[in-house]
Design an enzyme around this catalytic site. Sequence first.
Site, PDB file in Angstrom:
ATOM      1  N   ASN A  19       0.818  -1.210   0.000  1.00  0.00           N
ATOM      2  CA  ASN A  19       0.000   0.000   0.000  1.00  0.00           C
ATOM      3  C   ASN A  19       0.850   1.257   0.000  1.00  0.00           C
ATOM      4  OD1 ASN A  19      -0.367   1.884   2.600  1.00  0.00           O
ATOM      5  ND2 ASN A  19       0.322  -0.139   3.292  1.00  0.00           N
ATOM      6  N   ALA A  20       0.255   2.303  -0.553  1.00  0.00           N
ATOM      7  CA  ALA A  20       0.874   3.632  -0.469  1.00  0.00           C
ATOM      8  C   ALA A  20      -0.173   4.612   0.039  1.00  0.00           C
ATOM      9  CB  ALA A  20       1.430   4.062  -1.820  1.00  0.00           C
TER      10      ALA A  20
ATOM     11  N   ASN B 248      -0.754   6.968  17.761  1.00  0.00           N
ATOM     12  CA  ASN B 248       0.427   6.846  16.903  1.00  0.00           C
ATOM     13  C   ASN B 248       0.699   8.207  16.284  1.00  0.00           C
ATOM     14  OD1 ASN B 248       1.665   6.398  14.073  1.00  0.00           O
ATOM     15  ND2 ASN B 248       2.035   4.456  15.089  1.00  0.00           N
TER      16      ASN B 248
ATOM     17  N   CYS C   1       7.367   5.140   8.494  1.00  0.00           N
ATOM     18  CA  CYS C   1       6.399   4.970   7.406  1.00  0.00           C
ATOM     19  C   CYS C   1       7.084   5.201   6.071  1.00  0.00           C
ATOM     20  CB  CYS C   1       5.231   5.929   7.539  1.00  0.00           C
ATOM     21  SG  CYS C   1       4.038   5.726   6.192  1.00  0.00           S
TER      22      CYS C   1
ATOM     23  N   GLY D  67       3.664  -7.954  12.216  1.00  0.00           N
ATOM     24  CA  GLY D  67       4.054  -8.395  10.884  1.00  0.00           C
ATOM     25  C   GLY D  67       3.312  -9.636  10.431  1.00  0.00           C
ATOM     26  N   GLY D  68       2.166  -9.455   9.832  1.00  0.00           N
ATOM     27  CA  GLY D  68       1.464 -10.568   9.197  1.00  0.00           C
ATOM     28  C   GLY D  68       0.693 -11.470  10.125  1.00  0.00           C
TER      29      GLY D  68
END
Lengths: 248, 267
Positions: free
Chosen positions: A3-4, A33, A64, A178-179
Amino acid sequence: MLNAIGLQNVGVEAFLAEKLPRLRALGATVIANVWGDTEEEYVAVVEALQDAEGLAAIELNISCPNVEKGGMLFGNSPTATASLVSRVRAATRSTLIVKLSPNAPDLVESARAARDTGADVLSLVNTFVGMAIDPVTARPRLSFGTGGLSGPAIKPLAVRMVFQVARALPDVPLMGIGGISVLSDVLEFLAAGASAVQIGTANFRDPGVSGRLVKELAVYCADRGTAVSSLVGRAQRIGTGGEAGAEG
Amino acid sequence: MRADHQAVLLRRRVFSPGFFSVTFRAPTLAREIAPGQFVMLEVAGRLRPYLRRAYSVADAVPDAGEAEFLVRRIGPGTAALEDLAEGSEAALLGPLGNGFSLAGLPPRARVAVVAGGIGAAPFPLLFRALTAAEIPADLYLGGRNAAELVFRSRFAEIVPGETFLSTDDGSLGEKGFVTDAFARRADGGRGPFYARVFACGPMPMFAALARVVQRLDCPSEFSTEAAMGCGFGACLGCVIPATEKPFVISCMEGPILPPGKIAWEKI
């Protein structure tokens, strides 16, 4: 997921006025955050959050990959990380989490820099810089060119990084990211050395996943008469049989 | 109320290779869905695609407890639906989004439905609602070629008005863009011929249609297509450049949007 999307959000004032009260009314534990272009912006946002009721912690996003400046810049150099974290530390009494970038040249050095300058907790990892190209048109799939890769594809990388940082800094509480999609993923990160985990991408596939995994973890522990805390770092105690990070 | 409905595939109807409809048993969803709303669909037990895919509900029959989707195979998500065996399960998170609006139409109003290619997908349910409300409606169905108009048979009995077909290559119906076919009839010379336009299709079609309906001063509702990561406002991957603020969130504030809210020059 690649994603961006970047860091679209309503801003700290609207967060305090609208989002935080709604989250508190739901009984949620809230962690804010924070991201800025400059050290001054990070400090300004953290100061704005300082007196907010019902904020459990502040997490600094220094990693990011989808913003043009700031963000990952602070995460990619231990010196920049140290400078930012020490300024933010001076500005807040809140529990301070620093979210590390897997794109940093030396993650353990970045982790050490954040710990030494005042981070209470480290969360890792943010997304990996990735790219996808349309095979026919040869154009990048994302308008930004590159994007952040997350989800199950990065889990073994993230587990390795948590394992390495936990080994190097055994006294720092870590949040593994992470995942994570299923209970066995949670157990894997705990074994690597995380005291808690965060779930991102899987929420988009199943908005109920976090609550379900909390319940499943409780059942897992109850069935075995064990506590979550005793699951943390089991792999550290067993060892790898080799040096984590070996490429062979 | 939004929920994750476990739905069983009852039947698949193949219109042509790669173009098909799937009908699920999903009684609560069939009762609650409104025209233009969508679901995030996940084929049970599959990790690819990892994220769910957004599908407009094409039709819903509450009495039978059935919900239908019109699908064109374009990638692994649609291929999974094409391969799904009857009797297998999928999860349908919905209803999501705002839906088309029939409120406030003047008496004896006539409306137009403009669909480009697989943009036909949300309209059987809208025609059901228009028919129930006794609102006459014309369908403008366009595509690049005759093969892309294969869903026309699905509309054969349900349009409460006329149907105009058009193809870019002239292989079926009028030759040219669907927006031109619409513009030729919609411009009555004495104010707009249609009281409202409902449209769904690719962005270039929307951009052209936005100019036409603006010129005719015709109120319109576009079912916008944006890649949706979640469908419920969390990922913000489906934002569209907007006129009154930087972006609109397609899944939450749409997917049905008036063209005046979209900053077409930024797309």
